[in-house]
Design an enzyme around this catalytic site. Sequence first.
Site, short mmCIF file in Angstrom:
data_model
loop_
_atom_site.label_atom_id
_atom_site.label_comp_id
_atom_site.label_asym_id
_atom_site.label_seq_id
_atom_site.Cartn_x
_atom_site.Cartn_y
_atom_site.Cartn_z
CB CYS A 172 -0.92 0.02 1.21
SG CYS A 172 -1.99 1.49 1.26
CE LYS A 211 -1.98 -6.05 -4.54
NZ LYS A 211 -1.51 -4.66 -4.45
#
Length: 667
Positions: free
Chosen positions: A395, A435
Amino acid sequence: MSTASFPPGTAPIKTEFLLSNTLREIPDDDAAEGSTGHANGRNSNFSGEGGSTGPQRGKLSKEDRKAKRGANKGRRFQKVRDDFELCWKIASGKDCEFGAECRNTHDIDAYLSQKARDIHFPSTSELLDSPPFVKPRPDAEMIDAQSPSLDFNTICPVYAVRGECKHGLKCRFLGAHVRKGEDGRSWEMIKDEEKIAQSATTEPELNFIDAVTLKQLRTKKYPHPITDAYLKELQSQPAEKNVKDNDGLDGIDGNTPDTLPNSEKNDIAQVKDNDAPNNETSHPDTPDVPLRPEEKRLNWSGKTYLAPLTTVGNLPFRRLCVDYGADITCGEMGLANSFLNGSKEEWSLVRRHPSEKTFGIQVAGSKPSLLVPTAEILAKEFTGTVDFVDLNCGCPIDLVYRQGSGSALLDAAGKLGKIIVGMNKALGEIPLTVKLRTGVKDGRNNAHKLMPRLACEWNVSALTLHGRTRQQRYSKLADWDYIKECIEAVRAKEEELNLSPIPIFGGGDAFSSEDYWEKVTLSGADGVMVGRGALIKPWIFTEIKEHREWDISSRERLDLIRKYAEYGLNHFGTDTPGVNTTRRYLCEALSFQYRYVPIGLLEVLPGRLNDRPPAFRGRDELETLLASGNSQDWVKISEMFLGPAPEGWTFTPKHKSNAYGSEESQG
């Protein structure tokens, strides 16, 4: 006029469909990713209000911060309620314990006489490709002259699939499931017992967390013995090892606190102080653990993967993508701190529909003391209904990064290892995936060093690599050559250690079947995680599976929107607040879908994600409407399925460059 005269990066639209040589505004995908929020709001630290929604170009001055404060007030969506509120217990056919002291009315006839008229929800056969786009219906027969709001011919999307509607008299499609009682005065809810039985296993959402558990979390009384033991184990490690590891800052890409900007030094120092027991130096490097057990291996070969998407990746949208071929879905990013504080909104992100075949929960956090207990709670509450937990290390949002979460973990390898080992212990049989991005800053990629450790040392069960740095956001094309390099590094390490390969998915710019399979072939990835491509064209998963480019018709697209509205009403509710929450998220979806350029209009196939189209018209009036970037048109489209928008209700898109007319004054 021909697209040959336009600059590079222009969508090659056929001459007969061009309207002018004006290129559309470039949608600000950084702004879209940099704003978060849910139906009832979210932790203000992560709402995007008063904070930077795009890449941080430098430290803002006090004046700049003041000027930006409240810049997204137009996106504070308030719940729209009935003007005259009926007690929800009375509406559901139950007795209210407050009686005459209840703050809402118990007078059903008075409520129905003032209630807005029932909404008509059209079927697929009623959709048209020319105005008014939905077949007009004659005035429906009213059930009772004293209750003109009721439409006997309407269909309630919830009742149609479940055989009953929990919103009772407050449902905006009430005529579908209410009748006058035998006494001619009372009202009775209709139930379809056969549908109720059929839907018992196909419709109810999973992963609810009860009020007792939320209270335990809020009062810090939820037990997590695995976490307690693991954190104690970390604290008992020799302190002298801490200097060597330095949270990975010395070993992965050559960064040291002295080479970082002052703002980043402060962030890292704060994270270390928070992690360290008794304010001592940070925890030692990760302890040795057994190889990952066979039962935690994932078989994702040949499967399509819908990326976790903030705000727009909600349950109704995921259901839609599943209908069009998505095999793996993941909930919106949830914040570990908010999970631990018992945030009802945060826990709503873990809901799963039974149609989601392989479902994961994504979490973000900055340290073991937040992420390990969150993992333990998820495992205790949802084992059997969650297929994997994904740790967000990619992010780029400024407010997430500054707190040491998301992509900040890419430069803290030692701490990341501790987090992953602890989460694996806490999750038990649930696989842990990660991720990540290629790195934090341009020119300083470190994923090729980090990924082999994630896969072979810390026993992650799957990896997804977005081919951009945090600094790049969406400003450049994804680097698929580097993704290939990282995959090869992992495979070489797995072969060296005689480990079975884990699934590795790449990510970035996949927008067609040709794109997808070309990227898989060139990189050696097991698949491509699809994000923006799915937002713009949710049917991309059908294209991928069938190895074709689908020239989808305008009516098929309108039916897709109808289906999204149906799923939204089933999830958010059919009462007035539920209808308008569905409207809000439907408009969010349309703020991406309008960017699709029908392939039947293109001179060269396939279409590309980042091409800018000139002004164009569609092959019919509906196709032209669906290509409108005017947010007021998105509201009009929502009214085809959700009835008239409340007076004064407007929609401000996350991509501010798309706002037109009165919307501009709100930005």
